[in-house]
Design a protein around this motif. Structure first.
Motif, PDB file in Angstrom:
ATOM      1  N   ASP A  56      -7.427  77.847  94.947  1.00 25.14           N
ATOM      2  CA  ASP A  56      -8.819  77.404  94.886  1.00 25.14           C
ATOM      3  C   ASP A  56      -9.656  78.442  94.159  1.00 25.14           C
ATOM      4  OD1 ASP A  56      -9.304  74.916  96.655  1.00 25.14           O
ATOM      5  OD2 ASP A  56      -7.877  76.166  97.773  1.00 25.14           O
ATOM      6  N   ALA A  57     -10.324  77.997  93.104  1.00 28.26           N
ATOM      7  CA  ALA A  57     -11.229  78.910  92.389  1.00 28.26           C
ATOM      8  C   ALA A  57     -12.636  78.354  92.529  1.00 28.26           C
ATOM      9  CB  ALA A  57     -10.834  78.989  90.927  1.00 28.26           C
ATOM     10  N   LYS A  58     -13.582  79.248  92.861  1.00 34.22           N
ATOM     11  CA  LYS A  58     -14.967  78.791  92.987  1.00 34.22           C
ATOM     12  C   LYS A  58     -15.860  79.634  92.107  1.00 34.22           C
ATOM     13  CE  LYS A  58     -15.087  76.654  97.494  1.00 34.22           C
ATOM     14  NZ  LYS A  58     -14.029  77.315  98.283  1.00 34.22           N
ATOM     15  N   ASP A  59     -16.359  79.034  91.051  1.00 36.50           N
ATOM     16  CA  ASP A  59     -17.345  79.665  90.186  1.00 36.50           C
ATOM     17  C   ASP A  59     -16.921  81.080  89.740  1.00 36.50           C
ATOM     18  OD1 ASP A  59     -19.717  79.620  88.798  1.00 36.50           O
ATOM     19  OD2 ASP A  59     -20.789  80.682  90.393  1.00 36.50           O
TER      20      ASP A  59
ATOM     21  N   ASN B 224      -3.103  86.843  90.277  1.00 35.69           N
ATOM     22  CA  ASN B 224      -2.336  87.779  91.110  1.00 35.69           C
ATOM     23  C   ASN B 224      -3.094  89.084  91.335  1.00 35.69           C
ATOM     24  OD1 ASN B 224      -2.070  88.846  88.602  1.00 35.69           O
ATOM     25  ND2 ASN B 224       0.028  88.144  88.355  1.00 35.69           N
ATOM     26  N   GLY B 225      -4.382  89.002  91.147  1.00 36.32           N
ATOM     27  CA  GLY B 225      -5.219  90.145  91.498  1.00 36.32           C
ATOM     28  C   GLY B 225      -5.154  91.308  90.532  1.00 36.32           C
ATOM     29  N   CYS B 226      -4.651  91.096  89.306  1.00 37.50           N
ATOM     30  CA  CYS B 226      -4.663  92.189  88.323  1.00 37.50           C
ATOM     31  C   CYS B 226      -6.072  92.394  87.805  1.00 37.50           C
ATOM     32  CB  CYS B 226      -3.714  91.895  87.175  1.00 37.50           C
ATOM     33  SG  CYS B 226      -2.001  91.949  87.685  1.00 37.50           S
ATOM     34  N   LEU B 227      -6.852  91.338  87.771  1.00 38.06           N
ATOM     35  CA  LEU B 227      -8.281  91.443  87.458  1.00 38.06           C
ATOM     36  C   LEU B 227      -9.028  90.852  88.649  1.00 38.06           C
ATOM     37  CD1 LEU B 227      -8.492  90.196  83.739  1.00 38.06           C
ATOM     38  CD2 LEU B 227      -8.474  92.547  84.548  1.00 38.06           C
ATOM     39  N   THR B 228     -10.206  91.399  88.913  1.00 41.02           N
ATOM     40  CA  THR B 228     -10.994  90.854  90.018  1.00 41.02           C
ATOM     41  C   THR B 228     -12.279  90.280  89.454  1.00 41.02           C
ATOM     42  OG1 THR B 228     -10.221  92.828  91.120  1.00 41.02           O
ATOM     43  CG2 THR B 228     -11.637  91.392  92.390  1.00 41.02           C
TER      44      THR B 228
ATOM     45  N   GLY C 270      -3.325  79.915  98.652  1.00 41.28           N
ATOM     46  CA  GLY C 270      -2.789  79.472  99.934  1.00 41.28           C
ATOM     47  C   GLY C 270      -3.714  79.767 101.091  1.00 41.28           C
ATOM     48  N   GLY C 271      -5.015  79.749 100.823  1.00 41.48           N
ATOM     49  CA  GLY C 271      -5.983  80.001 101.877  1.00 41.48           C
ATOM     50  C   GLY C 271      -6.383  81.460 102.015  1.00 41.48           C
ATOM     51  N   TYR C 272      -5.621  82.368 101.399  1.00 40.85           N
ATOM     52  CA  TYR C 272      -5.977  83.790 101.457  1.00 40.85           C
ATOM     53  C   TYR C 272      -6.866  84.151 100.281  1.00 40.85           C
ATOM     54  CZ  TYR C 272      -2.275  84.591 104.863  1.00 40.85           C
ATOM     55  OH  TYR C 272      -1.488  84.564 105.974  1.00 40.85           O
ATOM     56  N   PRO C 273      -8.059  84.702 100.522  1.00 43.41           N
ATOM     57  CA  PRO C 273      -8.864  85.148  99.391  1.00 43.41           C
ATOM     58  C   PRO C 273      -8.169  86.308  98.677  1.00 43.41           C
ATOM     59  CG  PRO C 273      -9.946  85.665 101.487  1.00 43.41           C
ATOM     60  CD  PRO C 273      -8.717  84.906 101.820  1.00 43.41           C
ATOM     61  N   VAL C 274      -8.226  86.324  97.335  1.00 43.12           N
ATOM     62  CA  VAL C 274      -7.579  87.407  96.581  1.00 43.12           C
ATOM     63  C   VAL C 274      -8.465  88.650  96.650  1.00 43.12           C
ATOM     64  CG1 VAL C 274      -6.639  88.089  94.353  1.00 43.12           C
ATOM     65  CG2 VAL C 274      -6.527  85.710  95.060  1.00 43.12           C
TER      66      VAL C 274
ATOM     67  N   ASN D  67      -5.494  91.623 100.734  1.00 43.67           N
ATOM     68  CA  ASN D  67      -4.466  90.567 100.730  1.00 43.67           C
ATOM     69  C   ASN D  67      -3.531  90.654  99.533  1.00 43.67           C
ATOM     70  OD1 ASN D  67      -5.462  89.439 103.029  1.00 43.67           O
ATOM     71  ND2 ASN D  67      -6.836  88.042 101.941  1.00 43.67           N
ATOM     72  N   LEU D  68      -3.677  91.701  98.728  1.00 44.21           N
ATOM     73  CA  LEU D  68      -2.962  91.766  97.455  1.00 44.21           C
ATOM     74  C   LEU D  68      -1.452  91.563  97.620  1.00 44.21           C
ATOM     75  CD1 LEU D  68      -4.359  92.015  94.850  1.00 44.21           C
ATOM     76  CD2 LEU D  68      -3.807  94.434  94.749  1.00 44.21           C
ATOM     77  N   LYS D  69      -0.907  92.176  98.657  1.00 41.31           N
ATOM     78  CA  LYS D  69       0.542  92.104  98.839  1.00 41.31           C
ATOM     79  C   LYS D  69       0.988  90.665  99.127  1.00 41.31           C
ATOM     80  CE  LYS D  69       4.324  94.743 100.603  1.00 41.31           C
ATOM     81  NZ  LYS D  69       4.838  95.807 101.427  1.00 41.31           N
ATOM     82  N   ILE D  70       0.245  89.987  99.997  1.00 38.55           N
ATOM     83  CA  ILE D  70       0.593  88.600 100.337  1.00 38.55           C
ATOM     84  C   ILE D  70       0.466  87.732  99.094  1.00 38.55           C
ATOM     85  CG2 ILE D  70       0.027  86.659 101.843  1.00 38.55           C
ATOM     86  CD1 ILE D  70      -1.370  88.659 103.686  1.00 38.55           C
ATOM     87  N   VAL D  71      -0.621  87.951  98.346  1.00 39.19           N
ATOM     88  CA  VAL D  71      -0.869  87.124  97.170  1.00 39.19           C
ATOM     89  C   VAL D  71       0.234  87.329  96.139  1.00 39.19           C
ATOM     90  CG1 VAL D  71      -2.397  86.883  95.192  1.00 39.19           C
ATOM     91  CG2 VAL D  71      -3.350  86.963  97.488  1.00 39.19           C
ATOM     92  N   ARG D  72       0.590  88.591  95.896  1.00 35.69           N
ATOM     93  CA  ARG D  72       1.598  88.866  94.868  1.00 35.69           C
ATOM     94  C   ARG D  72       2.974  88.379  95.294  1.00 35.69           C
ATOM     95  NH1 ARG D  72      -0.739  94.569  92.577  1.00 35.69           N
ATOM     96  NH2 ARG D  72      -2.348  93.549  91.328  1.00 35.69           N
TER      97      ARG D  72
END
Lengths: 270, 253
Positions: B7-10, B53-57, B66-70, B74-79
């Motif tokens: 999910d991406a918001k703005d 994958n959180g390389c840029l914020t 998957g419901g976890y904000p990047v 949470n970086l480890k879960i996201v990656r």
């Protein structure tokens, strides 16, 4: 410009050789590495004017080449490529050290010439031993052995990355050089100027690539530690190999065999 | 994580030099969806992928996987759940041998050695590259490198696969093999590409990016038939649905 490409293939050949299937290839890399280091220390520790005592040491690289099924001429060519380096290191010895050590008939042999030849022999021995080690083991495995022996990790990782990206970098350099040479025609191609900019480009590209690699590593959970699975087994064969060569090196280091033999022969005939 | 959603918001992203990379991007990608991300050069595709994958914020807005904000926390879960296949396999294959490279992710995740070996061989078999496992990566062909790069990601069992130009620099047969392979994956997939024909085969949905904004988001076939939209976004109809180059007619066969 094809030169760069050709040399690149040549480096790759060392890896192919390392995939051989002789007992020497299967030996634990740590045993081979430590034996080679002991060999280098033994050779380098000889005195400045020593020449004859070093000759028997050729048995180590030659035995490895024979037992490991390595192409002798190929390795010799590799030694020759690095040779200019050693040639220039000692080049002033004969000029500076003019004291006569001994005479061959009417020719006075100065200490400088002897020490120069001694440097060249040391160079040939050590480089040959290092090359046979890599040809028998593979550069990456040598690095892993270094790590298992306690060399700091950042250093080993640097070496691994250097070897991995050497090929990519040379490839890029070769492409730049080719692009230049295709547009030079008969002129001198603006002399050295384009090369300066090429080096700059290479540096920038390398920095970019380093950043991308770092991102790729982070994406796969990199946290400062590079894990490598490579079981190594140090068994009885390794101990036998190391003890045998350690004894040979000790013998050759402390007894000047060629001189003893020479003395024996002169005694027999007088 | 039961739902492999994005999910991406703005989302807004401004590069340090002041160039705007993304200008307000919002979308939802559902579990198991296969989405093509298309757009001209510099449209913001790679910038968007780097966010996944959180390389840029993002400088503004938010993204959740998957419901976890990047976020840094949470970086480890996201990656772990987003497997990223890079455009240039040479950037991704940095280890001494193919085996070491494919094992890099699982070992970092702390799997036991026996399981790592199993995962590595399984991933290599999936992409048909198990025979390459002892080879150094620089000796592989372009197609083999790509296959191994995909295996390196598969070995971490990701939920979502993100690919940047997977068919670039491949010969036609290697490209065909890649498409067949990707079709077998049931992961949620995001594929950034210029290869619109491949997008048509693999993705039911397409997001069109232009100057850091989404200009269209919908069923692939509808988007690729909209000439005006494609022209505005610097794209062209895929060859597969263009008229026959010799007779000018629409091929119906």
């Amino acid at each position: 410009m094809l030169n760069i490409d050709r040399n690149l293939f040549d480096i790759g050949r060392m890896d192919t050789l390392a995939m051989g299937d002789t007992p020497l290839h299967h030996l634990d890399p740590r045993a081979k590495l430590m034996t080679t280091l002991a060999f280098i220390v033994a050779v380098v520790s000889f005195g400045k004017y020593e020449l004859s005592a070093m000759i028997p040491f050729f048995i180590f690289p030659l035995a490895q080449i024979a037992k490991g099924d390595l192409p002798f001429m190929y390795l010799l060519r590799k030694v020759m490529i690095v040779a200019p380096f050693a040639l220039f290191i000692g080049i002033f010895n004969p000029l500076i050290d003019r004291e006569t050590l001994f005479r061959l008939g009417s020719i006075h042999i100065s200490g400088g010439w002897i020490s120069y030849l001694s440097i060249l022999m040391r160079f040939a021995l050590t480089v040959m031993a290092a090359l046979t080690l890599i040809a028998l083991t593979g550069f990456n495995t040598v690095c892993l052995a270094l790590e298992k022996l306690g060399v700091p990790r950042p250093f080993v990782v640097q070496l691994l990355f250097l070897y991995r990206y050497l090929f990519v970098l040379t490839d890029e350099a070769a492409r730049l050089a080719r692009a230049r040479s295709l547009r030079v025609f008969e002129s001198n191609g603006m002399g050295f100027k384009p090369f300066a900019s090429m080096v700059g480009h290479l540096l920038l590209r390398t920095l970019d690539r380093a950043q991308r690699i770092h991102i790729a590593m982070c994406c796969r959970g990199f946290e400062g530690h590079i894990p490598i699975l490579r079981p190594m087994r140090f068994g009885i064969r390794e101990i036998r190999y190391m003890t045998f060569w350690a004894m040979v090196f000790a013998l050759l280091r402390f007894y000047n065999l060629p001189m003893q033999m020479g003395l024996l022969i002169t005694r027999l005939f007088t | 994580m039961s739902h492999h959603t994005i999910d991406a918001k703005d989302l807004h992203y401004i590069y340090p030099d002041g160039t705007a990379g993304l200008n307000g991007i919002s979308f939802h990608i559902g579990h198991g969806e296969s989405v093509a991300l298309v757009g001209a050069n510099g449209a913001g595709k790679s910038t968007l992928l780097m966010h996944l994958n959180g390389c840029l914020t993002a400088t503004q807005g938010g993204l959740s996987i998957g419901g976890y904000p990047v976020t840094a926390k949470n970086l480890k879960i996201v990656r772990r759940s987003v497997g990223m296949v890079f455009q240039d396999p040479d950037d991704q294959l940095f280890m001494p041998t193919v085996f070491d490279d494919v094992a890099f992710g699982p070992l970092n995740l702390g799997f036991p050695v026996a399981e790592v070996e199993h995962k590595v061989m399984q991933a290599l078999e999936t992409v048909g590259a198990s025979h390459l496992c002892k080879r150094p990566p620089y000796k592989l062909s372009g197609g083999e490198k790509r296959a191994v790069a995909i295996a390196a990601v598969l070995s971490m069992s990701p939920d979502i696969l993100v690919m940047d130009e997977p068919s670039a620099n491949l010969d036609p047969r290697a490209r065909r093999r890649l498409i067949a392979l990707l079709k077998t994956f049931e992961h949620t997939k995001i594929i950034a590409t210029h290869d619109l024909d491949m997008a048509m085969e693999l993705c039911q949905r397409t997001i069109v990016l232009h100057q850091g904004m989404i200009t269209a988001d919908g069923p692939t076939i509808g988007i690729f038939q909209d000439d005006a939209l494609l022209a505005d976004s610097g794209l062209e109809k895929p060859l597969g649905i263009q008229n026959c180059p010799r007779c000018g007619n629409r091929c119906t066969g």
